[in-house]
Design a protein around this motif. Sequence first.
Motif: not given
Length: 462
Positions: A146-164
């Motif tokens: 669940s915490m990984v999902m929140m991290f992934s959402y944060a990167y998507r919000s920042a449009q840095k999807t390569i990280v997740p």
Amino acid sequence: MAIRDYISDDKEFYKKIAAIAVPLCLQQILNSSMGVVDSAMVSQIGGITAVGTANNITGISNEITFGITTGIGIYLTQYFGAKKELEQQRIFNLGLWACSITSLLCIVAVFLFGPQMMGFYVDDPAVVEQATIYLKIVALSFVPSSMVMMFSYAYRSAQKTIVPFVIGVIGAVTNCVLNYLLIFGKFGFPELKIAGAAIATLAANVLNLLLHVIYAKKTRQSFFGSITAARSIPLSQMKAIMSRAWPLIFNETVFGFGNTLYVKAFNNLGTAALESYYVGNQVARMFTFVTFGLNNAISSMLGNTLGKNDIEGAKKQGQYFVGLSMALSVLSVGVVFLFARPISSLFSLSSAAAFEDAVAIVRIFSLKIALRMFIVLVFACLRAGGDSKFLMFLDSGLMWGLGIPLTYICVYLFRMDNIAQVFLVIQLEQVVRMVLGLFRYRSGAWLRNLTGAENRQKQAKV
């Protein structure tokens, strides 16, 4: 409107979509492919029904987490657009706390009522026993997942999807390798069978979380601050956040449980039918990558645009997304039909009839995926603008009001005994959802700047 109104002349627009969506699509392809490989391994020891049944509970937990991340993340995305770092940290940490606490409650429920949960879906004692063994181990992964999902959402919000994406690749490969070693006892590892599959999932999720924390801290991501940052959220802001978030959280919880009721109905058609459904569903998930990537690209881009108070810009983007969804829907149908049979053949199914049912279900999923393209467009727009109450009606409301009753009518009233035929009939739910959703999208009710609304509320109180 003419067709050209749904096609953008700006190549940068499509490049931006690709930059956000492609890494997410690739991550989804990889995760789904690994899921197919995992299921194929488990099928070699006759555990696919047990794992599939246990994953009903995992699915509910994931849906609740998804509701939290998207509900709270509405604000996170718009704060990225408004470039407010303190607010980003507050919202992100609120999401982490909410995900962790909810996941812990799910873990407690599993350890207290695991066998009863499994017995609700299947009546085979051997399947219940194996499913419970798997569930009690894999439940420990609920918190890190669940915490990984929140991290992934944060990167998507920042449009840095390569990280997740990169971290997801590492986790997926780890899960697959550990599955092979622990299920079959290779290279000196113990042969743990179905328990080995659960341990592999747990280890991969813990590794994912550690990598996310290390990377965010080392690179000083704008959303990553003190774990106590959520305490500084003003009460008025917390109320505004929860008023938008709770319908999405409630919706995903109810939707997640409702999804498992389809499985309970399919169980009445026999173990072979349920087995073919699990395989068909797993294979079809490989082809939802376009939907997944597009959903997050739309939410991120529209959320940022609305956060800048560019309402007209968001409206134009929405039109272009409609055109893109139409093209991708047609493409997805063809691809799913083409690969349905060869991929289904990877699994060791109990009979030829089960295999044919699995292939048929995958092909029916092509229709569902095509319809889902449009539905995802609507959902992403509604989420970006905080139109969460209508989204709740559109998603879980139609599931409980139409999809589930239709399934039970087919199985118990009309005594339909072919799972592929039942699955085809219940796609009516998707058709109705698409029609109503497009009406809502065209109304423009979702075109709202939540950060601006929040500021107006503060000024009114002063």
